[in-house]
Write an enzyme that holds these catalytic residues in place. Structure first.
Site, short mmCIF file in Angstrom:
data_model
loop_
_atom_site.label_atom_id
_atom_site.label_comp_id
_atom_site.label_asym_id
_atom_site.label_seq_id
_atom_site.Cartn_x
_atom_site.Cartn_y
_atom_site.Cartn_z
N GLY A 46 0.72 7.63 6.44
CA GLY A 46 0.87 7.95 5.02
C GLY A 46 -0.48 7.95 4.33
O GLY A 46 -1.39 7.22 4.75
N GLN A 51 -6.47 7.48 -2.33
CA GLN A 51 -7.33 7.12 -1.19
C GLN A 51 -8.42 8.16 -0.92
O GLN A 51 -9.37 7.87 -0.20
CB GLN A 51 -6.49 6.92 0.07
CG GLN A 51 -5.60 5.69 0.01
CD GLN A 51 -4.73 5.57 1.24
OE1 GLN A 51 -3.66 6.16 1.30
NE2 GLN A 51 -5.19 4.84 2.24
N CYS A 91 -3.72 -0.32 6.77
CA CYS A 91 -4.07 0.66 5.75
C CYS A 91 -5.35 1.39 6.15
O CYS A 91 -6.32 0.75 6.55
CB CYS A 91 -4.27 -0.05 4.41
SG CYS A 91 -4.73 1.06 3.08
N LEU A 92 -5.36 2.70 6.00
CA LEU A 92 -6.56 3.49 6.33
C LEU A 92 -7.74 3.08 5.46
O LEU A 92 -8.89 3.29 5.83
CB LEU A 92 -6.27 4.99 6.16
CG LEU A 92 -5.26 5.60 7.14
CD1 LEU A 92 -4.93 7.03 6.74
CD2 LEU A 92 -5.78 5.55 8.57
N HIS A 133 4.18 1.31 0.19
CA HIS A 133 2.75 1.08 0.40
C HIS A 133 1.93 2.14 -0.34
O HIS A 133 0.95 1.83 -1.02
CB HIS A 133 2.48 1.11 1.91
CG HIS A 133 1.05 0.98 2.31
ND1 HIS A 133 0.55 -0.10 3.00
CD2 HIS A 133 0.00 1.82 2.15
CE1 HIS A 133 -0.74 0.06 3.21
NE2 HIS A 133 -1.11 1.23 2.71
N GLU A 134 2.37 3.39 -0.24
CA GLU A 134 1.62 4.49 -0.88
C GLU A 134 1.77 4.47 -2.40
O GLU A 134 0.81 4.76 -3.12
CB GLU A 134 2.08 5.85 -0.33
CG GLU A 134 1.98 6.02 1.18
CD GLU A 134 0.62 5.66 1.75
OE1 GLU A 134 -0.39 5.74 1.03
OE2 GLU A 134 0.58 5.27 2.93
N HIS A 137 -0.68 2.26 -3.79
CA HIS A 137 -2.01 2.90 -3.93
C HIS A 137 -2.12 3.63 -5.27
O HIS A 137 -3.16 3.59 -5.93
CB HIS A 137 -2.25 3.90 -2.80
CG HIS A 137 -2.78 3.29 -1.54
ND1 HIS A 137 -3.94 2.57 -1.49
CD2 HIS A 137 -2.31 3.32 -0.27
CE1 HIS A 137 -4.16 2.16 -0.24
NE2 HIS A 137 -3.18 2.60 0.52
#
Ligand code: ZN
Length: 170
Positions: A46, A51, A91-92, A133-134, A137
């Site tokens: 995702g 991000q 997480c990226l 999670h997204e 962000h």
């Protein structure tokens, strides 16, 4: 299509709040394609526009093994949450950290698709967890913010030392 740079902790731009998408034009379509290209290249599941330093309420997700189920969530709002459980996340934008986070594993979301058409969906499992999670962000929140105090402290120290890279991140 183009691969975009993913911001990494502790970049303050990860703390910015995203604005609702109002224009469903070619530029948005290109941005969605770029987000997917970036997501797949990073081997994530995702990616939120935040991000890649775009402050729009736009999320792309693909939790399938063979990258065959691209999902777009624009201006998402969670209407109901159910079945809270501890789920392992990474997480990226926070490389090297994997921790359990309390999340709903079933939810109802209202969002808009890439053409601007509103929809409602019930989600469960990994897709439901990834969406929360997204959405965090988009609010400027990282999953490590949701850890209990002492774990958060430990995680921050680990991040300051520089972590190892994991895959399957969002
Ligand atoms: Zn993330």
């Amino acid at each position: 299509m183009a691969r975009l740079d993913i911001l990494a902790y502790p970049d303050p731009r990860l703390r910015m709040k995203a604005l609702p998408v109002r224009e469903f034009d070619d530029a948005l379509a290109r941005l969605i394609d770029d987000l997917f290209e970036t997501l797949y290249a990073a081997r994530g599941i995702g990616l939120a526009a935040t991000q890649v330093n775009v402050q729009l309420q736009l999320i792309v997700i693909d939790v399938s093994e063979d990258r065959s189920k691209p999902e777009v969530f624009i201006n998402p709002q969670i209407l109901a949450r159910d079945q809270i459980g501890l789920v392992e996340e990474s997480c990226l934008s926070v490389p090297g950290i994997v921790e359990n986070v309390a999340r709903a594993t079933a939810l109802t979301v209202r969002a808009v698709d890439r053409r601007g058409t509103p929809y409602m969906r019930d989600l469960d499992g990994l897709l439901a967890v990834c969406l929360q999670h997204e959405i965090d962000h988009l609010d400027g929140t990282l999953f490590v913010d949701r850890l209990p105090f002492f774990k958060r402290l430990r995680t921050r120290r680990r991040l300051e030392r520089g972590g190892r890279a994991y895959q399957a991140a969002a």
